[in-house]
Write a protein that holds these residues in place. Structure first.
Motif, mmCIF file in Angstrom:
data_model
loop_
_atom_site.group_PDB
_atom_site.id
_atom_site.type_symbol
_atom_site.label_atom_id
_atom_site.label_comp_id
_atom_site.label_asym_id
_atom_site.label_seq_id
_atom_site.Cartn_x
_atom_site.Cartn_y
_atom_site.Cartn_z
ATOM 1 N N ALA B 35 -7.789 6.662 -5.919
ATOM 2 C CA ALA B 35 -6.613 5.860 -5.597
ATOM 3 C C ALA B 35 -5.355 6.726 -5.553
ATOM 4 C CB ALA B 35 -6.439 4.754 -6.627
ATOM 5 N N ARG B 36 -5.296 7.751 -6.421
ATOM 6 C CA ARG B 36 -4.088 8.581 -6.487
ATOM 7 C C ARG B 36 -3.910 9.434 -5.236
ATOM 8 N NH1 ARG B 36 -4.506 8.861 -12.152
ATOM 9 N NH2 ARG B 36 -5.897 10.628 -12.126
ATOM 10 N N GLN B 37 -4.964 9.603 -4.481
ATOM 11 C CA GLN B 37 -4.828 10.412 -3.271
ATOM 12 C C GLN B 37 -3.998 9.711 -2.210
ATOM 13 O OE1 GLN B 37 -8.868 11.118 -2.191
ATOM 14 N NE2 GLN B 37 -9.232 12.485 -3.908
ATOM 15 N N ARG B 38 -3.705 8.455 -2.426
ATOM 16 C CA ARG B 38 -2.970 7.700 -1.430
ATOM 17 C C ARG B 38 -1.589 7.341 -1.999
ATOM 18 N NH1 ARG B 38 -4.773 1.697 0.637
ATOM 19 N NH2 ARG B 38 -4.203 1.193 -1.495
ATOM 20 N N ARG B 39 -0.557 7.585 -1.201
ATOM 21 C CA ARG B 39 0.790 7.220 -1.636
ATOM 22 C C ARG B 39 1.441 6.339 -0.580
ATOM 23 N NH1 ARG B 39 2.740 13.281 -2.447
ATOM 24 N NH2 ARG B 39 1.144 13.524 -0.838
ATOM 25 N N CYS B 40 2.398 5.548 -1.020
ATOM 26 C CA CYS B 40 3.135 4.702 -0.079
ATOM 27 C C CYS B 40 4.453 5.403 0.255
ATOM 28 C CB CYS B 40 3.402 3.342 -0.715
ATOM 29 S SG CYS B 40 4.262 2.199 0.387
ATOM 30 N N VAL B 41 4.715 5.553 1.530
ATOM 31 C CA VAL B 41 5.946 6.249 1.938
ATOM 32 C C VAL B 41 6.712 5.399 2.959
ATOM 33 C CG1 VAL B 41 4.902 8.527 1.582
ATOM 34 C CG2 VAL B 41 4.833 7.478 3.862
ATOM 35 N N GLU B 50 4.184 1.682 -4.546
ATOM 36 C CA GLU B 50 3.014 1.201 -3.787
ATOM 37 C C GLU B 50 3.110 -0.280 -3.446
ATOM 38 O OE1 GLU B 50 -0.442 4.329 -5.041
ATOM 39 O OE2 GLU B 50 -0.732 2.214 -5.463
ATOM 40 N N GLU B 51 3.840 -0.970 -4.297
ATOM 41 C CA GLU B 51 4.041 -2.404 -4.074
ATOM 42 C C GLU B 51 4.601 -2.691 -2.681
ATOM 43 O OE1 GLU B 51 3.201 -5.969 -5.480
ATOM 44 O OE2 GLU B 51 2.861 -4.087 -6.545
ATOM 45 N N PHE B 71 4.250 2.961 4.931
ATOM 46 C CA PHE B 71 2.964 3.482 5.408
ATOM 47 C C PHE B 71 2.192 4.105 4.244
ATOM 48 C CE2 PHE B 71 4.342 3.196 9.779
ATOM 49 C CZ PHE B 71 5.729 3.267 9.655
ATOM 50 N N TRP B 72 0.879 4.007 4.309
ATOM 51 C CA TRP B 72 0.042 4.749 3.363
ATOM 52 C C TRP B 72 -0.066 6.186 3.857
ATOM 53 C CZ3 TRP B 72 -0.530 2.775 -1.150
ATOM 54 C CH2 TRP B 72 -0.642 1.411 -1.334
ATOM 55 N N TYR B 73 0.018 7.100 2.919
ATOM 56 C CA TYR B 73 -0.045 8.525 3.252
ATOM 57 C C TYR B 73 -1.176 9.136 2.448
ATOM 58 C CZ TYR B 73 1.773 13.092 4.566
ATOM 59 O OH TYR B 73 1.925 14.348 5.104
ATOM 60 N N PHE B 74 -2.086 9.783 3.137
ATOM 61 C CA PHE B 74 -3.315 10.249 2.499
ATOM 62 C C PHE B 74 -3.282 11.758 2.283
ATOM 63 C CE2 PHE B 74 -4.112 6.309 4.612
ATOM 64 C CZ PHE B 74 -4.918 5.602 3.723
ATOM 65 N N GLY B 75 -3.580 12.139 1.040
ATOM 66 C CA GLY B 75 -3.683 13.563 0.721
ATOM 67 C C GLY B 75 -2.343 14.280 0.772
ATOM 68 N N GLY B 76 -2.380 15.611 0.985
ATOM 69 C CA GLY B 76 -1.159 16.393 1.119
ATOM 70 C C GLY B 76 -0.557 16.785 -0.227
ATOM 71 N N PHE B 77 0.691 17.246 -0.148
ATOM 72 C CA PHE B 77 1.356 17.712 -1.371
ATOM 73 C C PHE B 77 2.606 16.884 -1.634
ATOM 74 C CE2 PHE B 77 2.497 20.371 2.314
ATOM 75 C CZ PHE B 77 3.850 20.113 2.388
ATOM 76 N N PRO B 93 -6.368 7.470 7.244
ATOM 77 C CA PRO B 93 -7.257 7.684 6.103
ATOM 78 C C PRO B 93 -8.349 8.682 6.455
ATOM 79 C CG PRO B 93 -7.668 5.530 7.101
ATOM 80 C CD PRO B 93 -6.478 6.110 7.788
ATOM 81 N N PRO B 94 -8.728 9.513 5.505
ATOM 82 C CA PRO B 94 -9.835 10.428 5.781
ATOM 83 C C PRO B 94 -11.106 9.649 6.035
ATOM 84 C CG PRO B 94 -9.304 10.404 3.444
ATOM 85 C CD PRO B 94 -8.262 9.592 4.127
ATOM 86 N N ARG B 95 -12.026 10.257 6.746
ATOM 87 C CA ARG B 95 -13.302 9.595 7.029
ATOM 88 C C ARG B 95 -13.926 9.123 5.716
ATOM 89 N NH1 ARG B 95 -17.880 9.165 10.263
ATOM 90 N NH2 ARG B 95 -19.777 9.373 9.035
ATOM 91 N N GLY B 96 -14.321 7.898 5.714
ATOM 92 C CA GLY B 96 -15.012 7.394 4.544
ATOM 93 C C GLY B 96 -14.106 6.730 3.525
ATOM 94 N N TRP B 97 -12.767 6.798 3.753
ATOM 95 C CA TRP B 97 -11.892 6.167 2.775
ATOM 96 C C TRP B 97 -11.915 4.665 2.958
ATOM 97 C CZ3 TRP B 97 -8.135 2.747 1.793
ATOM 98 C CH2 TRP B 97 -7.515 2.835 0.539
ATOM 99 N N SER B 98 -11.873 3.900 1.880
ATOM 100 C CA SER B 98 -11.772 2.448 2.013
ATOM 101 C C SER B 98 -11.051 1.906 0.790
ATOM 102 C CB SER B 98 -13.156 1.822 2.126
ATOM 103 O OG SER B 98 -13.812 1.918 0.890
#
Lengths: 382, 140
Positions: B35-41, B50-51, B71-77, B93-98
């Motif tokens: 879950a932490r790999q995804r951030r709301c931006v 995230e709300e 927007f949801w932002y996946f991965g990165g720094f 989302p990366p392949r396989g993310w749900s």
């Protein structure tokens, strides 16, 4: 039957979330509403329990009647489903669950609004969340119409006798709806707790292989033989892979079984009325118009979440809900005024697990039509 | 209908939540790594609560539209606290993310041959009716 206001627990959001209710709010505001609860007496619970048991038995007779008299088209059931329904009914495919929605005021007999027989939700709230609430707020000696969890645990081993010993049960739902995911996950846990090997797969991830024979598969391309689907049968049949359901049918166990299509059609309401007119728990209902009723509801044959419902008072349209249903036709059902509890209209969802009454969850709204945003309010009885 | 005065209809045992539900809760409430790999931006790539994303998703799901500003932002720094700037990741989302940290294949794609029987397997043939009825789940 009373509606009693009460102070919500401190940090109730965190508490219900920790138990799995991740959707305690929705765009209309609070979904899990513990600022009130419903109080019943024991006799009222008996009345509801009896009504759910009696109506389920009547529903079984109605399924047999529809099959014997080939009334599938009247119910909006697609032709290709008919042989599968007949086969499923003949081999006695077991039902896991369903939910009757009742209008009830604590005095007059509960009236069945509909039977959510194929894809009922609000299960975790009824089974787990309101039970934890009761325990914390009223203590261990308090009581609730709720044996849903135990009945699920008792039922799963019987259901699994339908398939080869050690076979895996796959549970599926859409990926982008949290409520469906929570309901499916909860059911998966009860199956696992009952000793069944169970895994979740999202519905769009289900694969189709055609060689050497038609089969639905997991992401690892393992053939799916046993599946629980929180996804309506009429949608499955209409989907691109729907045409392969028949080709795989003899090798698969589906939960709910496809004969539930008969009960999930609103067409079952006039069928039931026709079989037992005047039954104390049924509302007058017809296929071909209101037949002189002045206060009635027009419902699409195949619909969900209170969509495309029109309420008529004195023969004139008074309320209409939007939606994308109604192509298959409508039924006309007498209007059952919902109890007005301080401006709230409760609908009592009485659960049936394995054909037996198992408990209750209450949704209330400020309008006469309950939809998927209507708040859930806990209950107890004494 | 036979009336019967029965004993209390109550639970005979405690409910213990299962592992699947606990892991779903952990993923959804940000208590595990997936879950932490995804951030709301926001549209500037600045991390917000995230709300904001969840509320916007709910609004767009239930009411079928409205402006898309979070927007949801996946991965990165970059940090995960509101105000941090996210970079190096992806809006897809990366392949396989749900949701819930579970993994699934992108809809409509075939998977490589092999498996138990060999031959090709197609996917994405179930679920279309949900979109036709406004997307999402079935409620009921």
């Amino acid at each position: 039957m009373k509606r009693i206001t009460i102070q919500p627990r401190e940090n109730w959001q965190g508490k219900v979330e920790a138990s799995g209710l991740l959707y305690h709010h929705n765009p209309d505001g609070v979904y899990w509403n513990e600022s009130a609860y419903y109080l019943f007496n024991s006799e009222q619970i008996d009345v509801l329990d009896d009504a759910a048991n009696d109506l389920h038995q009547l529903a079984m007779k109605a399924v047999q009647h529809v099959i014997d008299n080939s009334r599938f088209a009247e119910l909006g059931i697609p032709e290709e489903a008919v042989p599968l329904i007949k086969a499923s009914w003949a081999r006695k495919d077991l039902t896991l669950y369903g939910r009757f929605d009742f209008a009830y005021d604590g005095i007059n007999p509960p009236k069945m609004l509909e039977y959510n027989a194929d894809t009922p939700t609000s299960l975790l709230e009824a089974s787990v969340i309101q039970w934890y609430w009761l325990q914390e707020v009223f203590g261990e000696k308090s009581d609730q119409f709720n044996s849903i969890h135990e009945k699920l645990l008792e039922l799963w081993p019987k259901i699994s006798e339908q398939w080869e010993e050690g076979g895996t049960l796959y549970l599926t739902c859409v990926a982008d709806n949290l409520e469906d995911l929570v309901t499916t996950t909860y059911l998966m846990d009860t199956a696992i707790d009952a000793g069944i090997k169970a895994e979740l797969i999202f519905i769009s991830d289900i694969g189709l292989g055609l060689e050497p024979f038609a089969r639905f598969t997991t992401l690892e391309e393992i053939t799916i033989e046993n599946i629980f689907k929180l996804y309506p049968w009429e949608w499955l049949l209409a989907d691109k892979y729907g045409q392969y359901i028949g080709k795989t049918f003899d090798r698969m166990t589906w939960i709910e079984p496809i004969w539930k299509l008969i009960l999930s059609s609103k067409g079952i309401l006039p069928v039931l009325w026709g079989l037992d007119p005047g039954h104390p728990n049924l509302l007058e209902a017809y296929f071909d118009g209101p037949k002189g009723m002045k206060e009635f509801v027009r419902k699409p044959l195949l619909s969900r979440e209170g969509a495309n419902v029109t309420i008529y008072h004195e023969g004139k349209e008074r309320l209409h809900t939007s939606g994308a249903y109604g192509e298959e036709g409508y039924i006309y059902q007498a209007l059952a005024p919902l109890a007005n509890m301080d401006g709230n209209y409760p609908v009592l969802g009485c659960w049936v697990i394995g054909g037996h009454s198992a408990g209750m969850g209450i949704r209330e709204s400020q309008e006469m039509v309950t939809n998927n945003l209507s708040p859930f309010v806990p209950h107890r009885f004494e | 209908m036979t009336r019967k005065r029965r004993g209390k209809i109550r639970k005979s045992r405690e409910i213990v939540l299962g592992v699947a539900m606990l892991s779903l809760v952990a993923a959804a409430t940000g208590c595990d790594d997936s879950a932490r790999q995804r951030r709301c931006v926001d549209s500037n790539g600045k991390v917000v609560a995230e709300e904001q994303c969840r509320e916007e998703e709910a609004r767009r799901y239930y009411y079928g539209g409205g402006p898309h500003v979070f927007f949801w932002y996946f991965g990165g720094f970059g940090g995960s606290s509101p105000g941090s700037v996210a970079g190096g990741g992806s809006y897809a989302p990366p392949r396989g993310w749900s949701p819930g940290g579970r993994f699934s294949a992108p809809s409509g794609t075939g998977s490589p041959g092999g498996g138990l029987f060999g031959g090709s397997v197609s996917r994405g043939g179930f679920g279309g009716s949900a979109s036709a009825h406004g997307g999402g789940g079935i409620g009921g």
